[in-house]
Design an enzyme around this catalytic site. Structure first.
Site, PDB file in Angstrom:
ATOM      1  CD  GLU A 258      -2.962   1.532   0.033  1.00  0.00           C
ATOM      2  OE1 GLU A 258      -2.408   2.765  -0.576  1.00  0.00           O
ATOM      3  OE2 GLU A 258      -3.591   1.164  -0.549  1.00  0.00           O
TER       4      GLU A 258
ATOM      5  N   GLY B  77       3.525   0.404  -5.393  1.00  0.00           N
ATOM      6  CA  GLY B  77       3.185  -1.256  -7.081  1.00  0.00           C
ATOM      7  C   GLY B  77       4.507  -1.657  -7.491  1.00  0.00           C
TER       8      GLY B  77
ATOM      9  CG  ASP C 160      -7.980  -3.173  -4.301  1.00  0.00           C
ATOM     10  OD1 ASP C 160      -9.004  -3.039  -5.567  1.00  0.00           O
ATOM     11  OD2 ASP C 160      -9.319  -3.504  -3.371  1.00  0.00           O
TER      12      ASP C 160
ATOM     13  CB  THR D 213      -8.118   3.735  -8.242  1.00  0.00           C
ATOM     14  OG1 THR D 213      -6.717   4.691  -8.237  1.00  0.00           O
ATOM     15  CG2 THR D 213      -7.880   3.877  -6.195  1.00  0.00           C
ATOM     16  CG  ASP D 214     -11.726   4.214 -12.847  1.00  0.00           C
ATOM     17  OD1 ASP D 214     -12.005   3.093 -13.250  1.00  0.00           O
ATOM     18  OD2 ASP D 214     -12.502   4.424 -12.068  1.00  0.00           O
TER      19      ASP D 214
END
Length: 288
Positions: A108, A141, A158, A160-161
């Site tokens: 994260e 990431g 996972d 986001t757009d």
């Protein structure tokens, strides 16, 4: 009776959706982002980032069950799982339900998102942050997958757009890094938006992933919050057989796992890979 405040999503210019706001739990607007969590009588707690719904208590289980159980049961013996993003903890919650998984690493970029979601979205993580198999890494990431010495059986992006901070998780550099740290026969999955409205995003992912994996495709699920059609998930692996396993094989693995799901089941697993013709045609038109 006073009229309720409304929150309007701004993902698309010509149309959208709104939620009645019963209570604002948190709202922070800075030069970098606009984050809000509010309560809605129909969907429970709703989290939105930069005008786009990210998750709701009412239907998050569909998204998270499909992003975890499809690759994990298709793989059949995954021991090491990597989650990119997923700070709300719901993806972690679903992975921890697989008792044969030995380690779960979550990367994260924002250290504060985990504590934030612990406070405002406790039902999402359901205590999974305390699982002894779980390790949290605060990192970008793309950097992590290109630098880590660890290898994984399943990678779940996972993201986001592909706008703002999430854009890097749709790049060739990210996909190449994921291929680098996947074990042989490993599976990569990622959310790829609502294909009817975001078809170019799916095609772009297909092109890029095809440079690194021999079997690239998509599967789908109907998630009410993500309006405009069926939600599409990217799938990539070098084991071409895994996308075509029989329902009977998945059923046997599902029963052995002891999972009890609210959306996912073996028939849904098989059916999810059946794509609408317009998407099949778009993918078939891409150069090999």
């Amino acid at each position: 009776m006073a009229e309720k405040k409304q929150w309007h999503e701004t993902l698309h210019d010509q149309f959208g959706q709104y939620f009645a706001v019963d209570n604002v739990l948190y709202h922070e607007k800075t030069d970098h982002q606009d984050l809000i969590i509010f309560e809605n009588a129909a969907f429970g707690r709703v989290m939105a980032l930069d005008g786009v719904v990210q998750t709701t208590e009412r239907d998050e289980f569909i998204y998270h069950e499909m992003m975890t159980h499809v690759p994990l049961l298709a793989h059949g013996h995954a021991k090491h799982v990597l989650i990119i993003g997923g700070g709300d903890g719901a993806m972690l919650r679903e992975v921890t339900r697989h008792k044969n998984v030995e380690s779960i690493t979550m990367v994260e970029i924002d250290a504060g998102i985990v504590s934030f979601c612990r406070q405002y979205l406790p039902n999402h993580n359901a205590g999974s942050y305390d699982d002894p198999r779980f390790k949290l890494v605060i990192d970008d990431g793309v950097n992590f997958v290109n630098q880590t010495s660890q290898t994984f059986d399943v990678i779940i992006s996972d993201c986001t757009d592909p706008i703002g901070p999430g854009e890097s998780l749709f790049t060739s550099a990210f996909y190449e890094g994921c291929k680098r740290c996947l074990n042989p026969g490993g599976i990569f999955v990622a959310q790829n938006g609502v294909c009817f409205l975001q078809q170019e995003e799916a095609i772009d992912s297909y092109r890029k992933l095809s440079h690194y994996f021999s079997d690239v495709g998509f599967y789908q699920a109907a998630i009410p919050t993500y309006y405009g059609g069926i939600m599409t998930f990217a799938w990539a692996t070098d084991n071409d057989a895994l996308r075509h396993l029989s329902t009977e094989i998945i059923q046997a693995r599902f029963l052995a796992s002891g999972l009890k799901c609210r959306y996912y089941n073996p028939a849904i697993h098989t059916a999810a890979f059946a794509l609408p013709q317009y998407l099949q045609d778009a993918l078939a038109s891409q150069p090999s």
